[in-house]
Design a protein around this motif. Structure first.
Motif, short mmCIF file in Angstrom:
data_model
loop_
_atom_site.label_atom_id
_atom_site.label_comp_id
_atom_site.label_asym_id
_atom_site.label_seq_id
_atom_site.Cartn_x
_atom_site.Cartn_y
_atom_site.Cartn_z
N VAL A 22 0.84 -1.20 0.00
CA VAL A 22 0.00 0.00 0.00
C VAL A 22 0.87 1.25 0.00
N GLY A 23 2.17 1.05 -0.24
CA GLY A 23 3.04 2.21 -0.37
C GLY A 23 3.59 2.74 0.93
N SER A 24 3.44 1.99 2.02
CA SER A 24 4.07 2.51 3.22
C SER A 24 5.24 1.63 3.61
N ARG A 25 6.07 2.18 4.42
CA ARG A 25 7.39 1.61 4.66
C ARG A 25 7.52 1.14 6.09
N LEU A 26 8.05 -0.04 6.28
CA LEU A 26 8.28 -0.52 7.63
C LEU A 26 9.69 -0.15 8.08
N VAL A 27 9.77 0.37 9.29
CA VAL A 27 11.07 0.70 9.87
C VAL A 27 11.24 -0.08 11.17
N LEU A 28 12.34 -0.75 11.29
CA LEU A 28 12.66 -1.47 12.51
C LEU A 28 13.68 -0.65 13.27
N CYS A 29 13.32 -0.27 14.47
CA CYS A 29 14.15 0.66 15.21
C CYS A 29 14.60 0.01 16.52
N GLY A 30 15.88 -0.31 16.60
CA GLY A 30 16.35 -1.02 17.77
C GLY A 30 15.81 -2.43 17.81
N ARG A 31 15.70 -3.01 16.64
CA ARG A 31 15.08 -4.32 16.52
C ARG A 31 15.81 -5.08 15.41
N PRO A 32 15.93 -6.38 15.54
CA PRO A 32 16.80 -7.10 14.60
C PRO A 32 16.28 -7.08 13.17
N PRO A 33 17.20 -7.04 12.21
CA PRO A 33 16.82 -7.07 10.80
C PRO A 33 16.26 -8.43 10.42
N LEU A 34 15.71 -8.52 9.22
CA LEU A 34 14.99 -9.73 8.83
C LEU A 34 15.74 -10.57 7.83
N GLY A 35 16.95 -10.18 7.55
CA GLY A 35 17.63 -10.87 6.47
C GLY A 35 17.33 -10.18 5.16
N PRO A 36 18.02 -10.59 4.09
CA PRO A 36 17.94 -9.86 2.82
C PRO A 36 16.57 -9.98 2.17
N ALA A 47 13.72 -8.26 2.40
CA ALA A 47 12.50 -7.68 2.95
C ALA A 47 12.53 -6.17 2.76
N PRO A 48 11.41 -5.58 2.36
CA PRO A 48 11.35 -4.13 2.13
C PRO A 48 11.29 -3.38 3.45
N VAL A 49 12.44 -3.23 4.07
CA VAL A 49 12.50 -2.75 5.44
C VAL A 49 13.68 -1.81 5.61
N THR A 50 13.49 -0.82 6.44
CA THR A 50 14.61 0.02 6.85
C THR A 50 14.92 -0.32 8.30
N VAL A 51 16.18 -0.53 8.59
CA VAL A 51 16.57 -0.89 9.95
C VAL A 51 17.49 0.17 10.53
N THR A 64 13.32 7.03 -2.27
CA THR A 64 12.56 6.76 -3.49
C THR A 64 12.43 5.25 -3.59
N PRO A 65 11.54 4.79 -4.45
CA PRO A 65 11.41 3.34 -4.60
C PRO A 65 12.72 2.67 -5.00
N GLU A 66 13.63 3.46 -5.58
CA GLU A 66 14.90 2.87 -6.04
C GLU A 66 15.93 2.76 -4.92
N THR A 67 15.77 3.60 -3.91
CA THR A 67 16.75 3.57 -2.82
C THR A 67 16.94 2.15 -2.33
N PRO A 68 18.17 1.74 -2.16
CA PRO A 68 18.35 0.40 -1.58
C PRO A 68 17.91 0.41 -0.13
N ASP A 69 17.51 -0.75 0.35
CA ASP A 69 17.11 -0.83 1.75
C ASP A 69 18.31 -0.51 2.62
N GLU A 70 18.08 0.30 3.61
CA GLU A 70 19.19 0.72 4.43
C GLU A 70 19.23 0.00 5.77
N HIS A 71 20.41 -0.10 6.29
CA HIS A 71 20.60 -0.68 7.61
C HIS A 71 21.63 0.18 8.33
N LEU A 72 21.15 0.99 9.27
CA LEU A 72 22.04 1.90 9.98
C LEU A 72 22.34 1.34 11.36
#
Lengths: 351, 351
Positions: free
Chosen positions: A154-168, A170-174, A326-334
DNA sequence: ACGCGGACGGCAACCGGTTTCCATCGGTGA
DNA sequence: TCACCGATGGAAACCGGTTGCCGTCCGCGT
């Protein structure tokens, strides 16, 4: 019977149009501001708007695609100081970027968390920020990945904040901070003072934040060729009461240790009180350290040596990276760094 | 190329209808649940919904009048422990009643506050809760009354929480706690121990919460026929740093006092540290009391005597009274009581 | 005097849902 | 066998906005 009392209730753009003697489109354009409208018309419309105290319905605008975007913030309990600081960062950055900020408390219940996310999906939130550690099971990853996908759809983005990543994949920002590294540095500092039996007051055994800090504790020992006594590892939760209870129990058992490292400052605060109650001097008899560097840490007595975590920045970063993509931005993991703050609660052991 | 990848993006109710081979109305009815729909149709629709992972757009529903209601929470800074607890109560009660919860931080800026309220009016929030004291000027009352009216005109309700009422006639719900009464009881307790020079570390002079507590301080003195030395009244804000600074300054000035009453526990925490830094024993040399009873108060050393304020309950009550009302309900004004919590930081004066 | 173009504003379609009203269909009693 | 009725589902209007498209009117240049 003043003229003013004719506001019989919510007025629509067509009411305004009628009063100004123009069409609804014109009102919309005047309010929009860009489309060319003659000064006379603009004045008439603005007067009608003012007289009726009209404000366009934001929900309707949203449906039409021009609404104020919204961002959602899901956490366990906003009462915890570190969560509160993250919430602060999130809210500040969200409003700076012109977003509204929805907040949901889960009480740590996974079911509630899922319900909230589903609601936020229905709200078409620009981003949903899931805050705080959790149990990192295969089911968690599986479930969260599905959540991420359905939010993405639906065009919204999940952000995991202080929470473990999901592996490669997944459309997620960590956005994480380094629990293990911080704990490592802190415990290394304690060991460097000469302590060899360091009690660790941890959180729930399957909670990722707690695990990370515990790993740091162990790693710091191993780096010195030490192998900590397993009885020194205690588990509770991240509350003040848990720290108080754990500490009291350890004392009653007659457990031997010369230093205590708590998984959070809150836990440390409770532990400190338990130590005081037992007549133990800190840091004279026992050293104590915390984790989080909440503002209060300075005001404990002695002032608490702890690990500073940039919670507010974490929150800001979470929304910035989630929204500025943007939709092209690679998923980030900070991964944000932390640092030890040395105050007075850690000293060399007594003898 | 799995079948699943055909979710080319957000799907509408008409897409679902098309896939299920029915009309949009039918889908709406199936999802609504009440209208009679044959089992076969229902099954087909539900399958389509599941396959497309469809969720109805909450904003569109809201426009149609069946959305999830929303409630807004406007405060200065969610980082303060007492605000955080109110926020917790508000959020909990809001979700219990099936409302979404928007949060806005104003940084104490009146302009921001007004902007936020206007946004919430546009959002058609069921209620807007304004939290925390403020400067109680005639302009404030005037302005806030206008805000209340304009909110009422779109059907939403203004709630003043821990903030002064506006006088009769404004469509407002007020939920307060008794600042003056709590401070009176606390200071009376301190005076009863025998203290006669009690330093008061207050907040901003025109801030209503600060004023209330200061009035209690004065009233408790007068009730004993005492007239406190004006130099004992200090003003700052409600932060830890303010308490620390004010205390240090008083010490440097060589001001005489045997007890300190801080306007909040945060202020008390800072003051306590300043006292420790000056080598002053609490409560041996100087007694100290706070206000708010935040969880940390127990872990200061000595444990802080303070006034308990039911912040969480305050938040819950604010939303409950705001939402559970009909247009006929008279405007309510609730005043919650507080009570002194005696711990170890107040003792009789030295000699 | 005529034609042209830009400024202005209204109509109607659209956003994504809900709901009223009405047509159809199958089954039932007379 | 026919009229009638309840169950079902579709068409269209509506919620409250925005915007593409088009017609009108005016002023200008030639």
């Amino acid at each position: 019977m003043t003229r003013k009392s004719e506001d019989a209730g919510r007025s629509t753009i067509r009411d305004v149009a009628a009063r100004a003697g123009v069409s609804a489109s014109t009102v919309s354009r005047v309010l929009g501001g860009v489309y060319p409208v003659s000064t006379a018309t603009r004045t008439r419309v603005m007067r009608a708007v003012r007289e009726m105290d009209y404000v366009a319905d934001a929900r309707a605008k949203a449906v039409a695609g021009v609404g104020t975007p919204t961002l959602a913030f899901v956490l366990e309990d906003i009462t915890g100081p570190s969560f509160a600081h993250m919430a602060y960062g999130v809210e500040r950055e969200a409003t700076r970027l012109g977003h509204l900020c929805l907040v949901c408390g889960t009480e740590g219940d996974v079911e509630h968390e899922l319900e909230f996310v589903e609601m936020m999906r229905a709200q078409r939130a620009a981003a949903v920020i899931l805050v705080g550690g959790t149990a990192d099971t295969p089911e968690y990853r599986e479930r969260t990945r599905r959540v991420a996908d359905s939010l993405a759809s639906v065009g919204s983005r999940l952000v995991l904040c202080g929470r473990p990543p999901l592996g490669p994949g997944a459309p997620v920002t960590v956005v994480e901070y380094d629990n293990e590294g911080g704990a490592y540095a802190l415990v290394a500092h304690v060991l460097a003072q000469g302590h060899r039996r360091v009690l660790f007051l941890g959180g729930k055994p399957d909670h990722t934040t707690a695990q990370g800090r515990e790993r740091g504790y162990l790693a710091a020992h191993r780096a010195r060729g030490l192998d900590p006594d397993p009885v020194l590892l205690r588990h509770g939760d991240f509350t003040r009461d848990s720290g108080h209870r754990l500490m009291r129990e350890a004392l009653e058992e007659g457990l031997e240790f010369t230093a205590v490292v708590a998984a959070t400052d809150m836990v440390a605060a409770g532990a400190l009180t338990a130590l005081h109650e037992a007549g133990i001097d800190v840091p004279g008899d026992v050293s104590l350290a915390g984790y989080d560097d909440i503002p209060f840490a300075r005001d404990l007595h002695p002032a608490l040596t702890t690990v500073h975590v940039p919670y507010e920045e974490l929150g800001r970063l979470a929304v910035r990276t989630a929204l500025g993509r943007t939709p092209e931005t690679p998923d980030e993991h900070l991964l944000l760094g932390t640092h030890v703050v040395v105050r007075g609660s850690v000293a060399p052991p007594a003898s």
